[in-house]
Design an enzyme around this catalytic site. Structure first.
Site, short mmCIF file in Angstrom:
data_model
loop_
_atom_site.label_atom_id
_atom_site.label_comp_id
_atom_site.label_asym_id
_atom_site.label_seq_id
_atom_site.Cartn_x
_atom_site.Cartn_y
_atom_site.Cartn_z
N VAL A 63 0.84 -1.20 0.00
CA VAL A 63 0.00 0.00 0.00
C VAL A 63 0.88 1.26 0.00
CG1 VAL A 63 -1.81 1.28 1.20
CG2 VAL A 63 -1.92 -1.21 1.09
N CYS A 64 1.94 1.26 0.77
CA CYS A 64 2.85 2.41 0.81
C CYS A 64 3.51 2.59 -0.55
CB CYS A 64 3.91 2.22 1.89
SG CYS A 64 3.22 2.05 3.54
N ASP A 65 3.89 1.51 -1.18
CA ASP A 65 4.46 1.52 -2.52
C ASP A 65 3.47 2.16 -3.50
OD1 ASP A 65 6.60 -0.27 -4.42
OD2 ASP A 65 4.62 0.11 -5.31
#
Length: 171
Positions: A63-65
């Site tokens: 998700v951060c990616d």
């Protein structure tokens, strides 16, 4: 230090955030983090700019990616007076490696690993994990917070349209 419970969850389990909640209308709190070359960076380094501050748990998670890549893509349409900064507890070396591998060049990554200065100043430091909760703050050139989103479950993406609309609404 102020502890706030139940603001965010990780896959349904409540977490404790350290620091005070930052709200729309507040003066953006100062912080010091380090860039990919271990140089200190503070809020003052962005003075006079429109600023998106995106806190994420770790760039090495899906998700951060996705989030950081999305902001990198959106940067092209926002103009040179908008700076996008993603902050995490990842080590600067890991951030630099990730940016190179992902081709991220329009988002600046900063590491809060040393002092958790950003995490505590913006109330996003997760007590149980010593990671940053997912949150996005938009700061106008005068240093006023015009958008603040603490994402309720850290495994979810932020409301991109709300963030982009907030930036675009700054005169």
């Amino acid at each position: 230090m102020n502890e706030r419970s139940g603001i965010v969850t990780f896959q349904g389990s409540p977490l404790t955030l350290l620091g005070n909640e930052v709200r729309v209308g507040d003066t953006a709190p100062d912080f010091t983090a380090v860039d990919n070359d271990m140089n200190p960076v503070s809020l003052a380094d962005f003075k006079g700019k429109k600023l998106i501050l995106a806190a994420v748990p770790s760039l090495d998670t899906p998700v951060c990616d996705m989030e950081t890549r999305r902001f990198n893509t959106e940067a092209a349409s926002l103009g040179s007076d908008v700076k996008i900064v993603t902050l995490s507890m990842d080590l600067p070396f890991a951030q630099k490696r990730w940016c190179g591998a992902a081709g991220v060049d329009a988002v600046r990554t900063l590491s809060d690993h040393r002092e958790a200065s950003f995490g505590t100043a913006y109330g996003v430091l997760i007590k149980e994990l010593r990671l940053l909760a997912r949150a996005v703050f938009v700061v106008d050139p005068s240093g006023t917070v015009v958008h603040a989103e603490y994402v309720p479950d850290i495994t979810r993406e932020p409301e991109y349209e709300a963030v982009l609309n907030a930036v675009k609404s700054i005169g």
